[in-house]
Enzyme design. Structure first.
Site, PDB file in Angstrom:
ATOM      1  N   ASP A 150       8.309 -32.100 -13.310  1.00  0.00           N
ATOM      2  CA  ASP A 150       7.369 -31.068 -13.736  1.00  0.00           C
ATOM      3  C   ASP A 150       7.427 -29.835 -12.820  1.00  0.00           C
ATOM      4  O   ASP A 150       8.226 -29.778 -11.880  1.00  0.00           O
ATOM      5  CB  ASP A 150       5.962 -31.669 -13.783  1.00  0.00           C
ATOM      6  N   GLU A 183       9.978 -27.514 -17.040  1.00  0.00           N
ATOM      7  CA  GLU A 183       9.714 -26.239 -16.369  1.00  0.00           C
ATOM      8  C   GLU A 183       8.961 -25.283 -17.302  1.00  0.00           C
ATOM      9  O   GLU A 183       8.639 -24.170 -16.913  1.00  0.00           O
ATOM     10  CB  GLU A 183      11.061 -25.670 -15.875  1.00  0.00           C
ATOM     11  N   TRP A 184       8.683 -25.764 -18.557  1.00  0.00           N
ATOM     12  CA  TRP A 184       7.890 -25.046 -19.567  1.00  0.00           C
ATOM     13  C   TRP A 184       8.605 -23.837 -20.164  1.00  0.00           C
ATOM     14  O   TRP A 184       7.989 -23.034 -20.865  1.00  0.00           O
ATOM     15  CB  TRP A 184       6.527 -24.599 -19.009  1.00  0.00           C
ATOM     16  N   GLY A 185       9.900 -23.689 -19.873  1.00  0.00           N
ATOM     17  CA  GLY A 185      10.670 -22.600 -20.466  1.00  0.00           C
ATOM     18  C   GLY A 185      10.498 -21.258 -19.798  1.00  0.00           C
ATOM     19  O   GLY A 185      11.017 -20.246 -20.286  1.00  0.00           O
ATOM     20  N   ASP A 205       2.723 -26.946 -22.776  1.00  0.00           N
ATOM     21  CA  ASP A 205       2.364 -28.259 -23.309  1.00  0.00           C
ATOM     22  C   ASP A 205       1.932 -28.198 -24.775  1.00  0.00           C
ATOM     23  O   ASP A 205       1.260 -27.268 -25.208  1.00  0.00           O
ATOM     24  CB  ASP A 205       1.208 -28.859 -22.507  1.00  0.00           C
TER      25      ASP A 205
END
Length: 404
Positions: A150, A183-185, A205
């Site tokens: 994460d 890394e959520w982009g 998320d």
């Protein structure tokens, strides 16, 4: 003699390193399938829950349907010991992760674990910053098969450096561990992470909603349709061994059956990792029918490994195609709206060449048999136009197979 022995040793080490790297690269030839604890349990996980999930993955047939990874998300962590090695929470996991991994492996499953590139995880547990090689060695010792990594608490940390560092640590540890980058982009990992991770999150998320955004101070969570829209333009970066990850599935967590069916269908059209997030110990028959539909799973797991594409959109109705191995195509109509849609499929309107797969639909010269993957029925062929009704917030999903 010592010189030759040293050269021989270096040669053997080089060969061994190549074997390890090769194993690492062979992971995730198709999108990974499994289950993750976060969407349903968040930090409220323990050894008993995980063992129960392992048992149910076998009893329910999920394992045999392809769901083989059982992944612990955040909050399994205890403290680091005096040497800096991570330990499991002694209350939640009194038997330790190694014992749990052995149990999961005895069921014919694989175990995944969670960490973070920052000082702390999103749940406030110890992160891996400064302990990357220690943690990778610990995971290998425990028998871990999958790492979700994460991006919380990463102020002043470079994502490319951080993820490449953990990749190198995992490879050096000597056990093939699938590397899931979360890394959520933010840094567009699809443009640089093909040789870093096996999959990378493309968005923030997901949360349990079909069409809405969940606002929080400083961040947002997104519904199914919002995340689907964020995949635009990314398909050229995905393929065997490296996948765009639009986040875990919310199927079975309380949305309507039609919404769950649309959610699952579109993730399969995206060639997305299929990571369940519901309580599989207590599933409805409707949920089982969706996540265990082998024909739909086959669209996701197709060995050609090419993500689907949206070719048309009008008044909330979208037309999607996905090239498949052997010359077949998946064809999906997604109705985003709150009303049923009548539609006539004129196959000749969808003659196109796909730049990514280098394939053509070629409806001019090729006839396809049409199979409805949710009803399991053959519905004629592409020789004739086809009138259909697409229910609100639902899909029609077909496999087009070349007629013999």
């Amino acid at each position: 003699m010592k010189k030759y022995f040293l050269l021989f040793s270096l040669f053997c080490f080089s060969c061994l390193s190549s074997v390890k790297a090769q194993k690492y690269e062979e992971l995730a030839k198709t999108p990974p399938m499994g289950w993750n604890s976060w969407n349903k349990f968040a930090c409220d996980i323990n050894e008993e829950i995980i063992r129960g999930v392992a048992d149910k993955m076998v009893e329910s047939g999920l394992r045999d349907a392809g769901y083989v990874y059982l992944n612990l998300d955040d909050c399994w962590h205890g403290k680091r010991d005096s040497l800096g090695f991570i330990t499991a929470d002694p209350v939640k996991f009194p038997s330790g992760i190694k014992d749990l991994a052995d149990y999961i492996h005895s069921k014919g499953l694989k175990i995944g674990i969670y960490s973070d590139a920052g000082r702390q995880t999103c749940g406030g547990r110890p992160g891996s910053l400064g302990h990357e090689y220690q943690d990778a060695l610990t995971y290998a010792k425990w028998g871990i098969d999958y790492l979700k990594y994460d991006w919380c608490n990463t102020e002043d940390v470079n994502p490319i450096g951080a993820y490449n560092l953990m990749r190198d640590a995992l490879r050096a540890a000597g056990r093939p561990i699938l590397f899931s980058m979360c890394e959520w982009g933010n840094s567009k990992p699809w443009t640089w992470a093909k040789d870093t991770g096996h999959m990378w999150r493309t968005t923030g998320d997901i949360f349990n909603c079909f069409d809405c955004v969940d606002e929080h101070p400083g961040w947002k969570a997104f519904g199914v349709l919002q995340i689907l829209d964020m995949q635009e333009g990314l398909r050229k970066y995905a393929g065997p061994g490296h996948w765009n990850d639009p986040d875990m599935l919310e199927v079975g967590n309380g949305q309507k059956v039609n919404q769950d069916r649309a959610h699952f269908s579109m993730w399969c059209m995206l060639a997305a990792p299929l990571i369940l997030g519901n309580d599989i110990r207590n599933m409805s028959d409707e949920t089982k029918a969706i996540i265990m539909n082998k024909d739909v799973i086959a669209i996701d797991q197709d060995t050609l490994g090419v993500q689907g594409l949206k070719v048309a959109s009008q008044d909330g109705l979208e037309v999607w195609f996905k090239p498949l191995a052997g010359g077949d195509w998946a064809f999906c109509l997604l109705n985003r709206s709150n009303v049923d849609k009548e539609y006539e499929i004129n196959w000749q309107k969808f003659n196109f060449d796909d730049e990514v797969s280098k394939r053509s639909t070629n409806f001019y010269n090729t006839t396809y048999v049409i199979k409805n993957l949710w009803t399991k029925k053959i519905e004629g062929s592409t020789k004739k136009d086809k009138k259909v009704s697409v229910p609100a917030q639902d899909v029609l999903l077909y496999r087009l197979s070349i007629a013999k």
